[in-house]
Write a protein that holds these residues in place. Sequence first.
Motif, PDB file in Angstrom:
ATOM      1  N   CYS A 156      38.277  76.331  80.275  1.00 23.46           N
ATOM      2  CA  CYS A 156      37.213  75.316  80.281  1.00 23.46           C
ATOM      3  C   CYS A 156      37.338  74.339  79.110  1.00 23.46           C
ATOM      4  O   CYS A 156      37.355  74.747  77.954  1.00 23.46           O
ATOM      5  CB  CYS A 156      35.849  75.998  80.225  1.00 23.46           C
ATOM      6  SG  CYS A 156      34.501  74.789  80.150  1.00 23.46           S
ATOM      7  N   CYS A 216      30.168  77.688  83.439  1.00 28.55           N
ATOM      8  CA  CYS A 216      30.029  78.514  82.237  1.00 28.55           C
ATOM      9  C   CYS A 216      28.861  78.017  81.378  1.00 28.55           C
ATOM     10  O   CYS A 216      28.302  76.950  81.633  1.00 28.55           O
ATOM     11  CB  CYS A 216      31.326  78.520  81.430  1.00 28.55           C
ATOM     12  SG  CYS A 216      31.556  77.048  80.413  1.00 28.55           S
ATOM     13  N   CYS A 244      33.329  74.292  87.007  1.00 28.64           N
ATOM     14  CA  CYS A 244      33.050  75.372  86.075  1.00 28.64           C
ATOM     15  C   CYS A 244      31.541  75.482  85.889  1.00 28.64           C
ATOM     16  O   CYS A 244      30.849  74.473  85.787  1.00 28.64           O
ATOM     17  CB  CYS A 244      33.737  75.075  84.738  1.00 28.64           C
ATOM     18  SG  CYS A 244      33.426  76.343  83.466  1.00 28.64           S
ATOM     19  N   CYS A 289      29.343  74.434  80.019  1.00 26.02           N
ATOM     20  CA  CYS A 289      29.175  73.365  81.010  1.00 26.02           C
ATOM     21  C   CYS A 289      27.702  73.213  81.382  1.00 26.02           C
ATOM     22  O   CYS A 289      27.223  72.094  81.585  1.00 26.02           O
ATOM     23  CB  CYS A 289      30.032  73.651  82.245  1.00 26.02           C
ATOM     24  SG  CYS A 289      31.798  73.430  81.916  1.00 26.02           S
TER      25      CYS A 289
END
Length: 473
Positions: A162, A218, A216, A221
């Motif tokens: 990421c 996560c 993504c 993010c």
Amino acid sequence: MAAAVPPATKAQATVPAKMMGIQVGAVSFVDEGIEKVLDTFQNDAAINTLFIATFTYGRGIAGRQVPGQPLPDHGAQTYDTGTFYGGSYTAVDPKYFADTPFKSFRAPDLGNFDVLAEVIPSARKRGMKTICWFEDVFRKDLPGIDQLEEKELSGANATTLCFNNPNYRNWLLGITENWARGYDIDGIMWGSERQGAFSNMLGASHGQAEGGHVTCFCQYCIAEAKQRGIDPDRAREGFLELQKFVTAGHQGKRPVDGYYVSLWRLMLRYPELLAWEMLWTDSLRETYAAMYAKVKSVNPAIGMGWHIWHNNSFSPLYRAEQDLTELSKYSDFLKMVMYNNCAGERMVNYIRGTGRAMYGDVPPQELLDFHYRVLDYKNEKPLAELAGAGFSSDYVYREARRARVAIEGTKTRLWPGIDIDIPTARTSSKCTPEGVRDAVRAAFRAGSDGVILSRKYSEMRLANLRGAGLGIG
Ligand SMILES: [Zn+2]
């Protein structure tokens, strides 16, 4: 009386020195010897710049020929199936990796061979430049890597890393600084052959994207999304709905209003779908800008640029995200991939992929014609012949011309990537010396500042490399 100096030829007077580059992995220097490889490069294709694969876990730019493909007419005549692993092919200085948990990534394949330390002195003596070339391709079985990984829609860790995760950002800046400070290099090129969740879910690429594994989602993010005013819960909900739409398409279950209309309904209901896609793209741009700033802080003379993925030639959506005027702000050069030979089968894959859901109502040939129109390709083959024929050199000309115009007036140099023997299916088009020659000529005719012969010397046949040499001037 004036000395009888012959007038400069037209070529000398008008043609500036062009960058002739080639991508090469460490294994070729080990297998064939540094001086022999450099002799071949200079004699066969007037190469003046080396793009050395200094880091990757992928076989696309490192290692010998991909197993299953015929070995070329040079180098070790066996596959490296048992020995290829990947990682950094240069020494790693731990002081640049203090702020990331990913610290152990020296490639074990070639022992202590440091490709930059070994090759640069010979290259310098010959007046050749050296550019570090690396890509964001990793593997799962690396210590600490899980703390850099993206999160899929399901919450599971992805294999990809990421850009919003400081552990990965710091690693990228660390390796950039390691090379910039540690070696007498002329530049660094990095490439990320990935895209955001919306494109991936729709299968909008020539690769095999799996809808459920989009990224993504996560914590980094999600925090970034909130800062932009994007509701992460709405985004997740939208992607789950989009996943249902794609799954139904793959099962041939046509929505009552058709595929295209239903997709638009989802996009209107969940504008977060596009917002999440752009968040991903912006995080890649921010990564470019951060790496660019890092290199310039070490030494402004070191060039920094990017390999722009081949999907730029197939997906209008991905192309829209490759805003070259924007990228030029933090790019000394752009390697725009224009691999015309393998583009044929790749375009077929793209058409098949997007034809399964997004364009499920459009017959494949019509879908291809539409893409030829909107991407401005005027001389390419119909679907049934495309994989066998590849794209023409006119495609290279058009793509190089388009990029040239987009970056005109900026500092950014245009170096198209030219395909030499990139593996294709047995029945698909194969490179020829004439085809490579014509592609190189087309790139220069369009006003390119150089070309990069791709993907790696260890898969190129010498006759085709010489074809590139014939394309100069
Ligand atoms: Zn993330």
